[in-house]
Design an enzyme around this catalytic site. Structure first.
Site, mmCIF file in Angstrom:
data_model
loop_
_atom_site.group_PDB
_atom_site.id
_atom_site.type_symbol
_atom_site.label_atom_id
_atom_site.label_comp_id
_atom_site.label_asym_id
_atom_site.label_seq_id
_atom_site.Cartn_x
_atom_site.Cartn_y
_atom_site.Cartn_z
ATOM 1 N N TYR A 114 0.828 -1.211 0.000
ATOM 2 C CA TYR A 114 0.000 0.000 0.000
ATOM 3 C C TYR A 114 0.862 1.261 0.000
ATOM 4 C CZ TYR A 114 -3.296 3.504 1.731
ATOM 5 O OH TYR A 114 -4.047 4.645 1.888
ATOM 6 N N GLN A 115 1.791 1.337 0.948
ATOM 7 C CA GLN A 115 2.560 2.592 1.130
ATOM 8 C C GLN A 115 3.421 2.885 -0.104
ATOM 9 O OE1 GLN A 115 1.802 3.633 4.355
ATOM 10 N NE2 GLN A 115 2.451 2.079 5.825
ATOM 11 N N ASP A 139 0.868 7.070 10.460
ATOM 12 C CA ASP A 139 1.816 6.002 10.819
ATOM 13 C C ASP A 139 3.213 6.289 10.272
ATOM 14 O OD1 ASP A 139 1.862 4.589 8.030
ATOM 15 O OD2 ASP A 139 -0.258 4.745 8.529
ATOM 16 N N GLY A 191 -7.090 17.841 8.180
ATOM 17 C CA GLY A 191 -6.553 17.968 6.826
ATOM 18 C C GLY A 191 -7.386 18.877 5.939
ATOM 19 N N ASP A 209 -3.738 9.705 2.353
ATOM 20 C CA ASP A 209 -3.667 8.364 2.946
ATOM 21 C C ASP A 209 -4.650 8.303 4.096
ATOM 22 O OD1 ASP A 209 -3.039 5.907 3.939
ATOM 23 O OD2 ASP A 209 -1.178 6.543 4.900
ATOM 24 N N SER A 210 -5.906 8.104 3.741
ATOM 25 C CA SER A 210 -6.950 8.193 4.762
ATOM 26 C C SER A 210 -7.441 6.816 5.177
ATOM 27 C CB SER A 210 -8.127 8.995 4.207
ATOM 28 O OG SER A 210 -8.768 8.251 3.200
ATOM 29 N N SER A 211 -8.197 6.804 6.263
ATOM 30 C CA SER A 211 -8.970 5.612 6.580
ATOM 31 C C SER A 211 -10.243 5.653 5.730
ATOM 32 C CB SER A 211 -9.247 5.540 8.087
ATOM 33 O OG SER A 211 -9.688 6.791 8.559
ATOM 34 N N ASP A 212 -11.191 4.786 6.014
ATOM 35 C CA ASP A 212 -12.367 4.671 5.151
ATOM 36 C C ASP A 212 -13.360 5.821 5.382
ATOM 37 O OD1 ASP A 212 -11.486 2.300 3.914
ATOM 38 O OD2 ASP A 212 -12.022 1.183 5.709
HETATM 39 N N1 SPM Z 1 -0.510 4.304 5.977
HETATM 40 C C1 SPM Z 1 -1.454 3.285 6.053
HETATM 41 C C2 SPM Z 1 -2.812 3.784 6.358
HETATM 42 C C3 SPM Z 1 -3.858 3.022 5.628
HETATM 43 N N2 SPM Z 1 -4.878 3.833 5.077
HETATM 44 C C4 SPM Z 1 -5.876 3.140 4.339
HETATM 45 C C5 SPM Z 1 -6.598 2.181 5.208
HETATM 46 C C6 SPM Z 1 -7.806 1.604 4.545
HETATM 47 C C7 SPM Z 1 -8.380 0.555 5.418
HETATM 48 N N3 SPM Z 1 -9.603 0.031 4.925
HETATM 49 C C8 SPM Z 1 -9.555 -0.766 3.796
HETATM 50 C C9 SPM Z 1 -10.899 -1.007 3.290
HETATM 51 C C10 SPM Z 1 -10.841 -1.513 1.895
HETATM 52 N N4 SPM Z 1 -11.944 -1.128 1.169
#
Ligand code: SPM
Length: 344
Positions: A114-115, A139, A191, A209-212
């Site tokens: 991912y990163q 992170d 942000g 780089d967000s969460s959902d």
């Molecule tokens: N630096 C890492 C942070 C991760 N950010 C994204 C996290 C997404 C998590 N949910 C995934 C859901 C997939 N649809």
């Protein structure tokens, strides 16, 4: 606190957060059970599965009817920030795992997928990126990847939750190492507000780089936010945002693509990668460029493969290369049909 659970020294374990987000956070419906962390039953995180004792199961309304599970060896940290529940556990097969509001953010084993992709897909698509902004990413893993680029002179990061930064520094040193680069300026805050205050045309690249899009990151998926991103980019500047899974969230992706098409007058593209511990095992990225020098994201013109300046510090890239860069834009037919329809 359960035996064996460690809290970062200055981290509050109680949060003043209102209960209104409880239903949306993906944990609320889950039962508490002994996760193998050695603690008292009632004090363990809500997301340790009651279905398979000793396993973490990721259950959320965002992926109804399914739950990926990891075996828990030990719970290392659990806390509540002003914004979310924070959990770190040692898994038996993916190393340490960071979980926010019941949703896996990274594991030591597959975080590279991912990163590396969210950072190098945009930065390898433009010549000489100099000023980069990361929204979220507390992170530090995206910072680690951005700082591999020797052309970059300044890296701003705006993360809303200081607890994520502190926990990463304590439990994920190989990820948080990104904060140690002297080009990095950390801002703890919202942000959306940060971007609004940025002078027009400041950045060459912005990485979100967000969460959902339930909980604190919701606004980062909305049209006004993309408008602020476009304004903060120079002509021909690029953005790469976390853009969910083609298997699970086509409706969200459709909306993001439609919004971006209206906002970004350069190119608008969708790419994806594999991340085994994210739901459905895939994760997408929205890559857009503002009007200006044209950007063809599918053809990386600024390869990082040859840049060895940070190999000593961080080790070599584990996932990204120029071939996987171009391949990331090849979409399955079902996704291409929907995304192309919205993108044109
Ligand atoms: N630096 C890492 C942070 C991760 N950010 C994204 C996290 C997404 C998590 N949910 C995934 C859901 C997939 N649809």
């Amino acid at each position: 606190m359960p035996e064996g659970v460690q809290s970062a020294t200055d981290l509050p374990l109680k949060r003043p957060r209102e209960e209104e987000n409880q239903e949306a956070n993906g944990c609320a419906a889950m039962e508490v059970n002994n996760g193998g962390g050695g603690g008292a039953l009632e004090e363990l995180p809500e997301c340790i599965s009651a279905v398979i004792p000793g396993w973490f199961s990721e259950i959320s309304p965002m992926w109804p009817g399914e739950a990926h599970s990891l075996k828990v060896e030990k719970i290392l940290f659990q806390g509540k920030s002003d914004y979310q529940n924070v959990l770190v556990f040692q898994s038996s097969t993916y190393g340490k795992v960071l979980v926010l509001d019941g949703v896996i953010q990274l594991t030591e084993r597959d975080e590279c997928a991912y990163q590396e992709m969210i950072a190098h897909l945009p930065l390898c698509s433009i010549p000489n990126p100099k000023k980069v902004l990361v929204i979220g990413g507390g992170d530090g893993g995206v910072l680690r990847e951005v700082s591999r680029h020797s052309s970059v002179e300044k890296i701003d990061i705006c993360e809303i939750d200081k607890m994520v930064v502190d926990v990463s520094r304590q439990f994920f040193p190989n990820v948080a190492v990104g904060f140690d680069d002297p080009r990095v300026n950390l801002h703890i805050g919202d942000g959306v507000a940060f971007l609004k205050a940025v002078p027009e045309g400041t950045y060459d690249a912005i990485i979100v780089d967000s969460s959902d899009p339930i909980g604190p990151a919701k606004e980062l998926f909305e049209k006004p936010f993309f408008a602020s991103v476009a304004k903060a980019l120079r002509a021909g500047g690029v953005v790469c945002t976390q853009a969910e899974s083609i298997w699970l969230h086509m409706h969200i992706i459709e909306d993001i693509v439609a919004n971006c098409r209206q906002i970004f007058e350069g190119s608008v593209n969708y790419a994806w990668t594999t991340v085994p511990t994210y739901p459905s095992g895939v994760m997408g990225f929205m890559l857009c460029a503002t009007e200006g020098p044209s950007v063809d994201f599918k053809k990386p013109i600024n390869p990082i493969d040859a840049d060895i300046s940070h190999v000593k510090t961080y080790g070599p890239l584990k996932f990204y290369n120029s071939e996987i860069h171009s391949a990331a834009f090849c979409l399955p037919s079902f996704a291409r049909k929907v995304i192309d329809a919205k993108a044109n």
